[in-house]
Scaffold this motif. Structure first.
Motif, PDB file in Angstrom:
ATOM      1  N   THR A 125      42.579  37.763 -20.181  1.00  0.00           N
ATOM      2  CA  THR A 125      43.417  37.047 -19.123  1.00  0.00           C
ATOM      3  C   THR A 125      43.794  37.899 -17.960  1.00  0.00           C
ATOM      4  OG1 THR A 125      44.658  35.723 -20.830  1.00  0.00           O
ATOM      5  CG2 THR A 125      45.515  35.681 -18.610  1.00  0.00           C
ATOM      6  N   LEU A 126      44.032  38.978 -18.094  1.00  0.00           N
ATOM      7  CA  LEU A 126      44.288  40.204 -16.881  1.00  0.00           C
ATOM      8  C   LEU A 126      42.950  40.182 -16.379  1.00  0.00           C
ATOM      9  CD1 LEU A 126      46.443  42.808 -18.741  1.00  0.00           C
ATOM     10  CD2 LEU A 126      47.269  41.186 -16.872  1.00  0.00           C
ATOM     11  N   LEU A 127      41.756  40.523 -17.139  1.00  0.00           N
ATOM     12  CA  LEU A 127      40.551  40.811 -16.190  1.00  0.00           C
ATOM     13  C   LEU A 127      40.099  39.517 -15.669  1.00  0.00           C
ATOM     14  CD1 LEU A 127      38.871  43.066 -19.063  1.00  0.00           C
ATOM     15  CD2 LEU A 127      40.156  43.744 -16.982  1.00  0.00           C
ATOM     16  N   ARG A 128      40.452  38.551 -16.075  1.00  0.00           N
ATOM     17  CA  ARG A 128      39.856  37.286 -15.198  1.00  0.00           C
ATOM     18  C   ARG A 128      40.685  36.996 -13.937  1.00  0.00           C
ATOM     19  NH1 ARG A 128      39.347  35.442 -20.507  1.00  0.00           N
ATOM     20  NH2 ARG A 128      41.537  34.553 -20.607  1.00  0.00           N
ATOM     21  N   GLY A 129      42.181  37.493 -14.169  1.00  0.00           N
ATOM     22  CA  GLY A 129      42.922  37.105 -13.133  1.00  0.00           C
ATOM     23  C   GLY A 129      42.872  38.482 -11.916  1.00  0.00           C
ATOM     24  N   TYR A 130      42.312  39.483 -12.179  1.00  0.00           N
ATOM     25  CA  TYR A 130      42.275  40.588 -11.329  1.00  0.00           C
ATOM     26  C   TYR A 130      41.114  40.449 -10.470  1.00  0.00           C
ATOM     27  CZ  TYR A 130      45.604  43.563 -13.981  1.00  0.00           C
ATOM     28  OH  TYR A 130      46.484  44.302 -14.557  1.00  0.00           O
ATOM     29  N   ARG A 131      41.503  40.653  -9.330  1.00  0.00           N
ATOM     30  CA  ARG A 131      40.371  40.677  -8.116  1.00  0.00           C
ATOM     31  C   ARG A 131      40.419  41.823  -7.247  1.00  0.00           C
ATOM     32  NH1 ARG A 131      43.460  36.319  -7.457  1.00  0.00           N
ATOM     33  NH2 ARG A 131      43.886  36.955  -5.053  1.00  0.00           N
ATOM     34  N   SER A 132      39.331  42.686  -7.114  1.00  0.00           N
ATOM     35  CA  SER A 132      39.369  43.872  -6.058  1.00  0.00           C
ATOM     36  C   SER A 132      38.101  44.238  -5.973  1.00  0.00           C
ATOM     37  CB  SER A 132      40.262  45.000  -6.682  1.00  0.00           C
ATOM     38  OG  SER A 132      39.613  45.487  -7.757  1.00  0.00           O
ATOM     39  N   VAL A 133      37.992  45.329  -4.995  1.00  0.00           N
ATOM     40  CA  VAL A 133      36.344  45.894  -4.931  1.00  0.00           C
ATOM     41  C   VAL A 133      36.355  46.685  -6.165  1.00  0.00           C
ATOM     42  CG1 VAL A 133      36.693  46.077  -2.603  1.00  0.00           C
ATOM     43  CG2 VAL A 133      37.367  47.947  -3.744  1.00  0.00           C
ATOM     44  N   ALA A 134      34.866  46.624  -6.340  1.00  0.00           N
ATOM     45  CA  ALA A 134      34.661  47.470  -7.663  1.00  0.00           C
ATOM     46  C   ALA A 134      34.734  49.139  -7.635  1.00  0.00           C
ATOM     47  CB  ALA A 134      33.327  46.877  -7.891  1.00  0.00           C
ATOM     48  N   PRO A 135      35.099  49.517  -8.630  1.00  0.00           N
ATOM     49  CA  PRO A 135      35.091  51.039  -8.513  1.00  0.00           C
ATOM     50  C   PRO A 135      33.764  51.411  -9.070  1.00  0.00           C
ATOM     51  CG  PRO A 135      36.279  50.252 -10.522  1.00  0.00           C
ATOM     52  CD  PRO A 135      36.063  48.912  -9.512  1.00  0.00           C
ATOM     53  N   ILE A 136      33.682  52.977  -9.221  1.00  0.00           N
ATOM     54  CA  ILE A 136      32.184  53.137  -9.789  1.00  0.00           C
ATOM     55  C   ILE A 136      32.160  52.691 -11.196  1.00  0.00           C
ATOM     56  CG2 ILE A 136      31.163  55.395 -10.359  1.00  0.00           C
ATOM     57  CD1 ILE A 136      32.490  56.813  -8.122  1.00  0.00           C
ATOM     58  N   LEU A 137      33.383  52.922 -11.901  1.00  0.00           N
ATOM     59  CA  LEU A 137      33.352  52.376 -13.318  1.00  0.00           C
ATOM     60  C   LEU A 137      34.558  51.690 -13.316  1.00  0.00           C
ATOM     61  CD1 LEU A 137      32.021  52.045 -16.062  1.00  0.00           C
ATOM     62  CD2 LEU A 137      33.170  54.265 -16.716  1.00  0.00           C
ATOM     63  N   GLY A 138      34.868  50.403 -13.700  1.00  0.00           N
ATOM     64  CA  GLY A 138      36.157  49.627 -14.036  1.00  0.00           C
ATOM     65  C   GLY A 138      36.357  49.486 -15.283  1.00  0.00           C
ATOM     66  N   PRO A 139      37.484  48.528 -15.812  1.00  0.00           N
ATOM     67  CA  PRO A 139      37.692  48.476 -17.102  1.00  0.00           C
ATOM     68  C   PRO A 139      36.620  48.004 -18.027  1.00  0.00           C
ATOM     69  CG  PRO A 139      39.112  47.171 -15.422  1.00  0.00           C
ATOM     70  CD  PRO A 139      37.862  47.729 -14.833  1.00  0.00           C
ATOM     71  N   GLY A 140      36.752  48.311 -19.233  1.00  0.00           N
ATOM     72  CA  GLY A 140      35.555  47.882 -20.249  1.00  0.00           C
ATOM     73  C   GLY A 140      35.401  49.545 -21.041  1.00  0.00           C
ATOM     74  N   ASP A 141      35.440  50.644 -20.596  1.00  0.00           N
ATOM     75  CA  ASP A 141      35.264  51.898 -21.092  1.00  0.00           C
ATOM     76  C   ASP A 141      36.533  52.663 -21.388  1.00  0.00           C
ATOM     77  OD1 ASP A 141      31.960  52.776 -21.262  1.00  0.00           O
ATOM     78  OD2 ASP A 141      32.520  51.357 -19.743  1.00  0.00           O
ATOM     79  N   ASP A 142      36.284  53.711 -21.905  1.00  0.00           N
ATOM     80  CA  ASP A 142      37.636  54.433 -22.445  1.00  0.00           C
ATOM     81  C   ASP A 142      38.191  55.033 -21.138  1.00  0.00           C
ATOM     82  OD1 ASP A 142      37.220  54.150 -25.090  1.00  0.00           O
ATOM     83  OD2 ASP A 142      36.400  56.053 -25.668  1.00  0.00           O
TER      84      ASP A 142
END
Length: 363
Positions: A13-30
């Motif tokens: 729910t959080l990830l679907r609601g978040y909107r921002s520019v993309a970092p080098i690596l975003g949520p999903g890894d450690d």
């Protein structure tokens, strides 16, 4: 987590609601990865906790939305980055929730986080990641990162005798909003679509919005640095208290001009009547203004949007108002002169203007 959804449901729910520019690596890894363009990383962290920083249901009847908490958790951290003369580049957020919070609240929270970044102008700030957990109350800890783009940081310790002291942003409105939220409404059943009592005027709503969804002017910190600013901080604990921090760090006297500081006091008259408080208490001692207080070189031209509120003088660290020690001057105009927000003083019965709705705090 709340009955009816799992941790993965919450994260999704959080990830679907978040909107921002993309970092080098975003949520999903450690861990996430964020670029550090000039080799210097500016960072700050702040926590918002239920019944310390907000109430779920205020005495006026307003129900705090996830959107409000998400917005403010981001805005107050971006304000700190701004006060260093830096540009925000990323945030991470840790969200702790009690069992009775549902996914609708979480979706609203994510919307507040995203809209805060977008509407405040932090277009280059990425949501890098975060954490979720369970607790007895709602608690959000956000860490923000920023870059100086090759410049030098604005510290509290750079003010020099002869400097002009100026403010960017309104004073007292957030503190007035807190007082309005704490004031019981005459009709607890009559509310508009925005959740506010129908009886509230535009003036009361403006004050409350300053408390719930602050709007620091991002980019103003870098402008101040480029214009010859020597020292800066954001006013989060009250003008007098935060001016004192520049005085201590720079070993100078901060001389405030009362008339200049009170320039917008007339706009606080309606909230002041409701709360039976003089507007000066909020302007000099009210917290969470998130305006910038800056010492400029007297020969420099202040950027647009700043107004002079005093000067810097040589002498032992102190804050004066119209040539009188601040505490003495405030005592003359108020039977309960505020000095600023201190959560530990408030809990032990110390003197505080009351930045937050801690049930034990003096306001």
């Amino acid at each position: 987590m709340s009955d009816g959804f799992t941790e993965q449901d919450l994260i999704g729910t959080l990830l679907r609601g978040y909107r921002s520019v993309a970092p080098i690596l975003g949520p999903g890894d450690d861990a996430g990865i964020l670029a550090v363009p000039d080799g210097q990383l500016v960072t700050t962290v702040d926590t918002i906790t239920e019944d310390q920083d907000f109430r779920r249901i205020w005495p006026c009847g307003y129900r705090t939305r996830g959107y409000d908490v998400g917005w403010k958790s981001v805005a107050q951290n971006l304000s700190d980055i701004n006060a260093m003369g830096a540009r925000p580049t990323g945030i991470v957020t840790s969200l702790s929730l009690p069992a009775d919070i549902d996914l609708e609240w979480v979706e609203s929270f994510a919307g507040g986080v995203s809209d805060s970044l977008e509407q405040l102008g932090a277009h280059g700030c990425a949501i890098v990641g975060g954490d979720v957990g369970r607790g007895r109350e709602i608690s959000v800890t956000t860490t923000a990162f920023g870059t100086l783009d090759g410049g030098e940081p604005m510290l509290r310790s750079g003010a020099k005798p002869g400097d002009v002291l100026a403010v960017c942003g309104p004073l007292g409105f957030a503190a007035a909003g807190l007082a309005v939220l704490e004031h019981p409404t005459d009709d607890p059943t009559a509310f508009s679509d925005d959740g506010f009592p129908d009886s509230w005027s535009a003036s009361l709503r403006r004050a409350v919005m300053a408390q719930l969804r602050p709007r620091p002017r991002l980019g103003a910190g870098a402008e101040a640095r480029a214009a010859g600013g020597h020292a800066m901080l954001d006013i989060s604990d009250g003008l007098i208290q935060d001016a004192g921090r520049i005085a201590e760090a720079s070993n100078v006297i901060i001389q405030l001009d009362a008339a200049a500081c009170l320039a917008e006091a007339a706009q606080l008259e309606e909230p002041a009547r409701l709360a039976a408080i003089q507007p000066s208490r909020w302007i000099f001692g009210g917290g969470e203004a998130f305006a910038l207080l800056t010492a400029f070189d007297a020969a420099s031209e202040m950027p647009q949007g700043w107004h002079q509120v005093g000067r810097v003088a040589r002498g032992a660290p102190s804050v004066e108002v119209d040539g009188t020690l601040a505490a003495v001057w405030l005592a003359r105009i108020s039977d309960s002169a505020p000095t600023g927000w201190d959560p530990f003083a408030a809990r032990t019965g110390g003197t505080s203007s009351g930045r937050q709705p801690d049930p034990g705090a003096q306001r």
